[in-house]
Design an enzyme around this catalytic site. Structure first.
Site, mmCIF file in Angstrom:
data_model
loop_
_atom_site.group_PDB
_atom_site.id
_atom_site.type_symbol
_atom_site.label_atom_id
_atom_site.label_comp_id
_atom_site.label_asym_id
_atom_site.label_seq_id
_atom_site.Cartn_x
_atom_site.Cartn_y
_atom_site.Cartn_z
ATOM 1 N N ASP A 61 39.075 39.079 40.803
ATOM 2 C CA ASP A 61 38.396 40.012 39.893
ATOM 3 C C ASP A 61 38.042 41.305 40.647
ATOM 4 O O ASP A 61 36.977 41.892 40.443
ATOM 5 C CB ASP A 61 37.149 39.390 39.243
ATOM 6 N N HIS A 71 41.982 44.346 39.046
ATOM 7 C CA HIS A 71 41.909 45.591 38.288
ATOM 8 C C HIS A 71 42.431 46.713 39.187
ATOM 9 O O HIS A 71 41.804 47.049 40.191
ATOM 10 C CB HIS A 71 40.462 45.882 37.861
#
Ligand SMILES: [Zn+2]
Length: 437
Positions: A304, A59
């Site tokens: 992640d 992200h």
């Protein structure tokens, strides 16, 4: 462009050799190579050479949450972690659900120059779960999207999921599912089990993940498409994926570094640094995901990496955001849990952190063997080094690492993107990004 001669490195942890990087490619491999006149020599004794790492799940927060991370800061963190390519998740603001937004992210990645940024496209418009986004237009855009995900949210409607799986077959895409049954996880704060019961926090049961994984492997089989399971976290999910693969279903799966090492016991301190989605599970689950990664049921490790600004983490558990940073510690956690325990070799590490994620993402030029003529995307690691993680000293704009103060093995010494050093002596090569433009 600088020519680098890596002296006495150990490719994939095997016998020492020299590697010459020139004109963006691996120009020669062999013992006692003669150094070209202008070459910079790097003493590689004790260093393992790996193909540049590829993250399928990052992200980067830009556009929209540049207070948490930017494409420049996140990709700099990635290079320091040994990565040469990352897939940027779609839950930005605006959402990466059109050709225009994914091209913007792709261009910002090129401009930053630290790693190759491959935008992930949203499956549904605005991650709303109802209408399919412009999957074809994103695939045909300059960003050449092949991975589609509503990550952060589950594509919970089985009809929408089926249509998405059917649609991406046309361009060999893959749907990366955040497997979370929404009704079973309403208000969930942590893993549902003994600890959540003792703490009185609403639980996220393992079955909420497993039910979606089971449904989706069957849907993928039914339509003959490709499914990727994001951040698989439970022993039951490992069993389902193992079963699906034994049936010949085209499914791949990832595990995060934190699910390889941390458990729900950490919630007892109510420190939101350990609040993450999917939640930290039990020791039994940790053992199962390690075993699944070692035996190939789980294909890859993906970070992640989920940066959050302090105000979203420095609060009580219930109000805190889900997520942890991970780009700068991933390789060390894999070394500690899988290599130093004798479960995996460095060749296995190259598979789960480079070649397999590149293959799943259909990325060209990354995850390639360390061989003459291949693009010079590689990283040098000192596995004998030990370091204490200091989030404030990392390149990520956010400091929500669950490993702060913890000693971890291994240190990335150098990273090369198409033969250009992005990291040398463990430090970022600032300014060096210009020739990527
Ligand atoms: Zn997710």
């Amino acid at each position: 462009m600088t020519t680098y001669l890596l002296r006495d490195v150990s490719p994939l942890g095997e016998a020492r050799t020299d590697i010459l990087l020139a004109d963006g490619v691996v120009a020669a491999i062999g013992s006692a190579l003669e150094a070209p006149q202008d070459a910079v020599e790097i003493d590689g004794r004790g260093l393992v050479a790996l193909p540049g790492l590829v993250d399928l799940h990052t992200h980067l927060r830009e556009p929209g949450r540049e207070d948490a991370e930017t494409i420049a800061s996140g990709t700099r963190a990635a290079a320091l972690g040994g990565f040469t390519a990352v897939h940027a998740m779609a839950n930005t603001t605006p959402t990466q659900d059109t050709a225009g937004v994914v091209e913007q992210v792709w261009h910002l990645g090129r401009r930053a120059g630290w790693v190759d940024v491959f935008p992930v496209g949203a499956v549904t418009v605005g991650l709303g779960g109802e209408r399919l986004a412009e999957l074809g237009a994103m695939a045909e855009s300059e960003a050449r999207v092949r991975v589609f995900s509503d990550d952060g949210k589950c594509v919970h409607d089985p009809v929408v999921m089926r249509r998405a799986l059917e649609y991406v077959k046309a361009f060999d895409g893959v749907i990366a599912q955040h497997a979370q049954e929404p009704r079973l996880t309403e208000g969930s704060q942590m893993h549902e089990g003994v600890v959540s019961a003792e703490l009185g926090l609403a639980g996220w049961p393992a079955v909420a993940e497993e039910a979606i994984v089971a449904r989706d492997v069957l849907l993928a089989e039914h339509v003959g498409s490709r499914l990727h399971v994001c951040h698989l976290s439970t022993a039951g999910s490992v069993e389902i994926v193992r079963w699906a693969k034994s049936r010949g279903i085209d499914v791949t799966a990832e595990v995060t570094p934190h699910h390889l090492i941390l458990t729900d016991e950490l919630a007892r301190g109510y420190d939101p640094l350990f609040k993450v989605n999917p939640p930290l599970r039990t020791q039994r689950d940790v053992e199962a995901v390690r075993e699944g990664l070692a035996d190939g049921t789980i294909d890859i490790v993906a970070t992640d990496h989920a940066p959050h600004p302090r105000e979203d983490k420095d609060c009580e558990w219930a109000a805190a955001a889900f997520g942890m940073t991970g780009l700068e510690t991933a390789l060390s956690v894999v070394q500690e849990t899988m290599v130093d325990t004798g479960r995996m070799t460095w060749a296995d590490v190259a598979r789960v952190l480079s070649s397999a994620p590149a293959r799943i993402g259909r990325v060209d030029g990354h995850g390639r063997p360390l061989a003459v003529g291949e693009p010079a995307n590689l990283t040098l690691v000192d596995p004998a080094a030990r370091r204490v993680v200091r989030p404030e000293a990392q390149a990520s704009k956010s400091v929500n690492s669950p490993f702060g103060g913890r000693e971890l093995p291994g240190r990335v010494v150098a990273t090369f993107l198409r033969g250009r050093a992005t990291v040398l002596d463990g430090a970022p090569c600032d300014g060096g990004s210009a020739d990527a433009r």
